[in-house]
Motif scaffolding. Structure first.
Motif, PDB file in Angstrom:
ATOM      1  N   UNK A 361       1.305  -1.195   0.061  1.00 20.90           N
ATOM      2  CA  UNK A 361       0.403   0.281   0.648  1.00 20.90           C
ATOM      3  C   UNK A 361       0.743   1.596  -0.593  1.00 20.90           C
ATOM      4  N   UNK A 362       2.154   0.961   0.608  1.00 18.05           N
ATOM      5  CA  UNK A 362       3.084   2.348   0.742  1.00 18.05           C
ATOM      6  C   UNK A 362       3.996   2.352  -1.108  1.00 18.05           C
ATOM      7  N   UNK A 363       3.206   3.551  -1.123  1.00 17.94           N
ATOM      8  CA  UNK A 363       3.757   4.489  -2.668  1.00 17.94           C
ATOM      9  C   UNK A 363       5.305   4.019  -2.532  1.00 17.94           C
ATOM     10  N   UNK A 364       5.825   3.584  -4.224  1.00 14.52           N
ATOM     11  CA  UNK A 364       7.584   3.718  -3.632  1.00 14.52           C
ATOM     12  C   UNK A 364       8.008   5.253  -4.489  1.00 14.52           C
ATOM     13  N   UNK A 365       6.705   5.811  -5.723  1.00 16.80           N
ATOM     14  CA  UNK A 365       6.633   6.747  -6.241  1.00 16.80           C
ATOM     15  C   UNK A 365       5.794   7.890  -5.884  1.00 16.80           C
TER      16      UNK A 365
END
Length: 597
Positions: A361-365
């Motif tokens: 769920x955590x965006x990298x970009x």
């Protein structure tokens, strides 16, 4: 609604449902119908001959006398035995040939599929497990076809023919014999279900163990340097113990199948001899008929045992088929779909790019936008884990943005075919990856045309690789070893740069190719990079600011966002964290030489 897992009870109740996918998979390999027809015809002929022998024996017993046995009868029997042996041998070979063709076809489909699967597939599957699909699972299918299919075909024909003849001889005796069939099924069906589950679990464990082996052996230097042999040994032993336990379960099932069949069929033999003896004494049956019954019973016993082994192997093949089918069903890259990418004199633009890895769920970009001018050097700087390498992967189109778009000029890069887009890009990593083979093979790797020796030498010269290559006794034919272990880090980097030069890419991506090298190697590689970067749109991931202070544009990326952009001097004035980075790095040591076109 939650779907049952492959090993859940709902599926275990009906293992035979997996047979249709198995046969569909086999048919998809397009086995030779001619070879199958010849094999089956010869099997039928061989079995028919074997079915005639008890009838001949019956007649001999019923009218036995030395005068009745002449040379013609002996020659006829010898001819029958020879014909049976010849047809059986040819049939076995033809079925084995078909089996090998089927497995080769399966492996070809799998190999083509594995090369076409996207990088995201390999993020979620261990390499060793994938290799297990290609080797172990296809080997199980091969064993079924080449070792058990012949016995199944001939055994089925033998049983059907024997039963038909026995009914014609004496239907009452045949009914007594067939009472054993329901008893046999009572044991074989649950044993078959158990074998299906055990075999499936065994294949899972084998794939996991292959994954452990592949990972540990490919990084054996790290294992030894870390004194981690005992740790990895224990990790491997967990897989070995799990396979041992499953092997024992499989052995127990197989140990039950053979004796149960033998026991039931021996009971049939006792019944036939007892009941048959009674009918012979009453005159309802001749002695020859009883002998024929016993001979036909043996023609049923052996094939029945072989058919049982076939179904046991079939359960294993069904499990293997599920994994092969799962791999073949994966989405693949279509490298040819789209327009031809040819122009590189356009800006490379990212418009509000967002990306998160599958299952995260955590965006990298998180909302990255930028414009990279053609023919200029753009550096990506910032703390580790900010998303710089992921951005490179998206430019290579290993992943698609969750939202937003990357364009070349006004055209989304997805509009270009993958093949033509990637042919425009040259990528030099921190540690250049080399394939097993010669130095020449590695410089020419990925080039889709004939490469001449002069081109190889020219690329090696511009990459400052020619001097060390020519010092080797075998020159460009020198083998580099697995992953290039026979070359030093600096030598591998220069071979990688030579490979990029030979490709003549319009867009160059560098993942700080000098960050882990000694000063001498770094000097050569800096010079090689200058040759490589001339006239090309260049994007550099910079771990050391000293290498990019002269870049045309710097993008400072942290936590998936661009928090600063501009030249080195502009960021020194406007970006506090960049200024801190610069003070720590540039004042700690003399610059090693800036990267510039």
């Amino acid at each position: 609604m939650k779907q049952p897992s492959p090993s859940s009870p709902s599926i275990s109740k009906s293992p035979f449902r997996g047979w249709r996918p198995f046969w569909r998979l086999i048919r998809a390999t397009k086995p030779s119908k001619l070879a199958l027809t010849i094999a089956l015809t010869l099997s039928l002929s061989s079995t028919v001959v074997s079915l005639v022998v008890p009838l001949v024996t019956k007649n001999v017993v019923d009218s036995f006398s030395l005068s009745s046995i002449g040379l013609p009868q002996i020659m006829l029997l010898v001819a029958a035995f020879l014909a049976q042996a010849a047809t059986a041998a040819i049939s076995t070979y033809m079925l084995a040939r078909v089996g090998q063709q089927v497995v080769a076809g399966l492996r070809e489909r799998l190999w083509r599929k594995l090369l076409a699967l996207p990088v995201s597939y390999y993020d979620n599957h261990q390499t060793g497990e994938t290799v297990s699909r290609m080797t172990n699972d296809t080997g199980v299918v091969k064993g079924l076809i080449t070792e058990h299919m012949t016995s199944f075909v001939t055994g089925t024909i033998s049983i059907i023919g024997s039963v038909a003849i026995l009914i014609a001889l004496d239907w009452r005796m045949t009914l007594v014999m067939l009472t054993a069939v329901p008893l046999l099924m009572l044991f074989m069906v649950p044993l078959g279900r158990k074998m299906h589950l055990v075999s499936k679990s065994m294949q899972d464990e084998t794939a996991k163990f292959s994954g452990v082996l592949s990972q540990v052996l490919s990084e054996i230097r790290l294992v030894k340097a870390s004194n981690a042999e005992d740790r990895e040994f224990e990790g491997g032993m967990k897989g070995i113990r799990a396979m041992f336990r499953l092997g024992l379960q499989e052995g127990r099932v197989q140990a039950l199948i053979g004796p149960l069949i033998s026991l039931i069929l021996m009971l049939m033999l006792v019944l036939i001899i007892g009941y048959g003896g009674f009918r012979v004494s009453s005159g309802a049956l001749s002695a020859g008929d009883l002998v024929a019954f016993i001979l036909y019973l043996f023609q049923i016993i052996m094939p029945a045992s072989q058919i049982a082994m076939f179904f046991t192997q079939m359960q294993k093949s069904v499990g293997a088929t599920e994994r092969i089918t799962e791999t073949l069903a994966g989405p693949e890259e279509d490298v040819l779909a789209g327009a031809e990418a040819s122009r590189a004199d356009l800006p490379l633009v990212a418009d509000n790019i967002r990306f998160a890895y599958e299952g995260s769920a955590e965006p990298v970009l998180d909302g990255i936008s930028f414009s990279i001018p053609p023919g200029k050097v753009t550096a990506l700087v910032g703390p580790s884990g900010g998303g710089k390498t992921t951005l490179f992967s998206m430019l290579e189109r290993y992943y698609k943005p969750t939202s937003g778009a990357i364009r070349l000029g006004d055209t989304p890069i997805e509009a270009y075919s993958l093949s033509s887009w990637r042919s425009m890009i040259g990528y030099v990593q921190q540690e250049s990856t080399l394939m097993t083979g010669s130095i020449r093979d590695n410089i020419a790797y990925g080039t889709d045309r004939e490469v001449f020796d002069e081109e190889i030498r020219q690329a090696a010269g511009m990459a400052y690789a020619a001097p060390f290559i020519e010092q080797f006794a075998e020159g460009y034919a020198t083998e580099v070893g697995e992953r290039g272990v026979k070359l030093s880090g600096g030598q591998r980097q220069r071979v990688g740069i030579a490979r990029a030069l030979l490709r003549n890419p319009a867009i160059l991506m560098l993942d700080e190719a000098t960050s882990s090298l000694d000063s001498e190697s770094e000097h050569y590689i800096q010079e090689a990079l200058r040759n490589l970067m001339k006239g090309r749109t260049t994007i550099v991931i910079a771990h050391r600011l000293s290498t990019v202070v002269d870049a045309d544009q710097l993008l400072f990326i942290e936590k998936g966002r661009i928090t600063g952009r501009g030249t080195h001097e502009e960021l020194l004035q406007s970006h506090a964290l960049y200024r801190k980075f610069a003070e720590q790095q540039l004042q700690a040591a003399q610059p090693a030489g800036s990267v510039q076109p």
